[in-house]
Design a protein around this motif. Structure first.
Motif, PDB file in Angstrom:
ATOM      1  N   GLY A 181     -19.268 -12.484 -33.136  1.00 45.47           N
ATOM      2  CA  GLY A 181     -19.009 -13.910 -33.313  1.00 45.47           C
ATOM      3  C   GLY A 181     -17.702 -14.362 -32.696  1.00 45.47           C
ATOM      4  O   GLY A 181     -17.014 -15.249 -33.210  1.00 45.47           O
ATOM      5  N   MET A 182     -17.352 -13.773 -31.537  1.00 43.67           N
ATOM      6  CA  MET A 182     -16.060 -14.062 -30.907  1.00 43.67           C
ATOM      7  C   MET A 182     -16.203 -14.855 -29.605  1.00 43.67           C
ATOM      8  O   MET A 182     -15.261 -14.932 -28.816  1.00 43.67           O
ATOM      9  CB  MET A 182     -15.318 -12.739 -30.611  1.00 43.67           C
ATOM     10  N   LEU A 183     -17.352 -15.439 -29.380  1.00 45.82           N
ATOM     11  CA  LEU A 183     -17.582 -16.142 -28.109  1.00 45.82           C
ATOM     12  C   LEU A 183     -16.596 -17.285 -27.899  1.00 45.82           C
ATOM     13  O   LEU A 183     -16.139 -17.528 -26.773  1.00 45.82           O
ATOM     14  CB  LEU A 183     -19.017 -16.674 -28.056  1.00 45.82           C
ATOM     15  N   SER A 184     -16.238 -17.980 -28.967  1.00 47.71           N
ATOM     16  CA  SER A 184     -15.361 -19.146 -28.816  1.00 47.71           C
ATOM     17  C   SER A 184     -13.891 -18.765 -28.660  1.00 47.71           C
ATOM     18  O   SER A 184     -13.072 -19.608 -28.290  1.00 47.71           O
ATOM     19  CB  SER A 184     -15.519 -20.083 -30.016  1.00 47.71           C
ATOM     20  N   THR A 185     -13.548 -17.504 -28.929  1.00 46.34           N
ATOM     21  CA  THR A 185     -12.142 -17.087 -28.842  1.00 46.34           C
ATOM     22  C   THR A 185     -11.938 -15.953 -27.831  1.00 46.34           C
ATOM     23  O   THR A 185     -10.899 -15.294 -27.835  1.00 46.34           O
ATOM     24  CB  THR A 185     -11.621 -16.623 -30.215  1.00 46.34           C
ATOM     25  N   THR A 186     -12.926 -15.743 -26.971  1.00 46.50           N
ATOM     26  CA  THR A 186     -12.815 -14.688 -25.965  1.00 46.50           C
ATOM     27  C   THR A 186     -13.119 -15.250 -24.587  1.00 46.50           C
ATOM     28  O   THR A 186     -14.070 -16.016 -24.411  1.00 46.50           O
ATOM     29  CB  THR A 186     -13.790 -13.526 -26.260  1.00 46.50           C
ATOM     30  N   ALA A 187     -12.298 -14.869 -23.599  1.00 44.83           N
ATOM     31  CA  ALA A 187     -12.495 -15.316 -22.220  1.00 44.83           C
ATOM     32  C   ALA A 187     -12.620 -14.107 -21.304  1.00 44.83           C
ATOM     33  O   ALA A 187     -11.781 -13.200 -21.350  1.00 44.83           O
ATOM     34  CB  ALA A 187     -11.329 -16.192 -21.769  1.00 44.83           C
ATOM     35  N   PHE A 188     -13.692 -14.088 -20.500  1.00 46.32           N
ATOM     36  CA  PHE A 188     -13.839 -13.102 -19.433  1.00 46.32           C
ATOM     37  C   PHE A 188     -13.465 -13.799 -18.131  1.00 46.32           C
ATOM     38  O   PHE A 188     -14.204 -14.635 -17.629  1.00 46.32           O
ATOM     39  CB  PHE A 188     -15.280 -12.591 -19.360  1.00 46.32           C
TER      40      PHE A 188
END
Length: 411
Positions: A283-290
């Protein structure tokens, strides 16, 4: 050019200094070779970098700056190869290199990685010039833990690295840790190994002092999320999966932004896909950047905007990105392994962590992010540590080593 100037041939078979670090098989080695070559050229030496053509559209010769050229040799198909495939083109590359030197000789060859060393060994012997060898990484047995180093990506690597340890005129290590590995694992002669510390571009990597940074610090004081950055190829050796698991253990409401910078190598899509799936699962899509691979100027901007850098690599001969973070005034949390123990001063410029327990890493990240005074103190100490490391000094140490190799070959 003065009377002591050398004509130096760097050999980089499997990757080009023109590639963006973090793409293909380009990484810290590319940055190191290009920076040292540029420093040597500025000092009046004539430098060529020989690499394999992986793109038919690339010119045979690219003039990077006065005194420095990249020369592409047509060994194998003009396309990107998986790293392990380069063993099959070593002989062809060596023949083409020999033909180049017949027309335009050099005083010595400096091979980067074992592919290049094996390709250049017979060429150097035939031309009676020194062969200087840098490994950048040293393979471990296939069934050994990742902390021992990379897996041999092709059958001949383990034997090839040992052969070069005994046959090269001089071995250049980037850290005392790498020097010891060459001695212990490859049987290298301690008297034939020289440590040449790496440098850092402190004009490109510098602390954030703009109004944007002031606004960012104010935002953090008002409860904004800090940013943790990890930089490297998306490869299991770099430990990106470990830091994702660690950040996932932190409370969602105080979880920092996680920025992952880098791209997978040609055969690394499966690992990269696993990282994306782990981020979604936690559930970290909104706080993770690739971010993918970035040009050096973009990378520098990303690093100085971060609150801390984490280097969870299982094995590093040095860990150049840790020094680049230090130059940016950004504290580093790194694994206590290899050259990272020299790049990071534990408790002063950052924190060294042992083991693979995500909870331990999460705790260290949370503790450092939660102590603004400690962050500021470490950032200042990190910058002070980094400014004492320059590529000019690194180049000067290389020339001293080259002189020893040339003297030994003459004798």
């Amino acid at each position: 050019m003065n009377s002591a100037a050398l004509t130096i041939g760097f050999v980089m078979l499997h990757t080009s200094p023109l590639d963006i670090p973090g793409t293909k098989d380009a990484g810290g080695m590319n940055v190191v070779v290009q920076a040292q070559a540029e420093a040597l050229a500025r000092a009046g030496h004539d430098v060529r970098i020989y690499t394999r053509r992986s793109d038919a559209a690339v010119p045979k010769r690219v003039e990077v700056q006065p005194g420095l050229a990249v020369i592409h040799l047509d060994a194998g198909p003009a396309r990107l190869l998986a790293k392990g495939e380069h063993e099959a083109v070593m002989d062809e590359f060596g023949h083409l290199l020999d033909a180049e030197l017949e027309l335009d000789p050099v005083d010595l060859l400096h091979a980067e990685h074992w592919f290049s060393g094996i390709a250049a060994l017979s060429v150097a012997r035939g031309r009676k010039i020194p062969l200087v060898q840098s490994y950048h990484s040293i393979a471990a047995e296939p069934d050994s833990p990742l902390t021992d180093g990379e897996r041999p990506e092709s059958p001949g690597r383990l034997a090839g690295e040992k052969l070069l340890a005994s046959e090269a005129d001089l071995i250049i290590a980037v850290s005392e840790a790498e020097r010891q590995t060459v001695i212990d694992r490859l049987g290298g002669d301690p008297d034939q190994i020289r440590v040449v510390p790496l440098g850092v571009d402190t004009e490109l990597f510098y602390p954030c002092v703009t109004t944007v940074c002031a606004e960012q610090r104010d935002w953090l004081k008002r409860g904004g999320r800090p940013e943790v950055i990890v930089v490297g190829r998306l490869h299991p050796l770099k430990g990106f999966d470990l830091i994702i698991e660690a950040i996932a253990l932190m409370p969602a409401e105080t979880r920092p932004v996680l920025r992952l910078v880098g791209a997978p190598p040609p055969d690394g899509d499966e690992y990269a896909q696993g990282l994306h799936e782990a981020v979604a699962r936690h559930g970290m899509l909104s706080t993770t950047a690739f971010d993918g691979a970035l040009r050096r100027s973009e990378l520098a901007e990303r690093i100085r905007a971060a609150t801390i850098m984490v280097v969870p690599s299982h094995s590093e001969t040095f860990g150049l990105v840790a020094l680049e973070a230090a130059a940016s005034g950004v504290p580093v949390i790194a694994r206590a392994t290899g050259g990272l123990r020299e790049a990071v001063i534990d408790g002063t410029t950052g924190v060294l962590v042992t083991g693979d327990d995500p909870q331990v890493w999460a705790t260290e990240v949370a503790n450092l992010l939660g102590d603004a005074e400690r962050l500021e103190r470490m950032g200042a100490a990190a910058r002070e540590h980094a400014v004492n490391s320059s590529w000019i000094a690194s180049g000067e140490r290389l020339v001293e080593a080259y002189s020893l190799a040339c003297a030994g070959r003459t004798a």
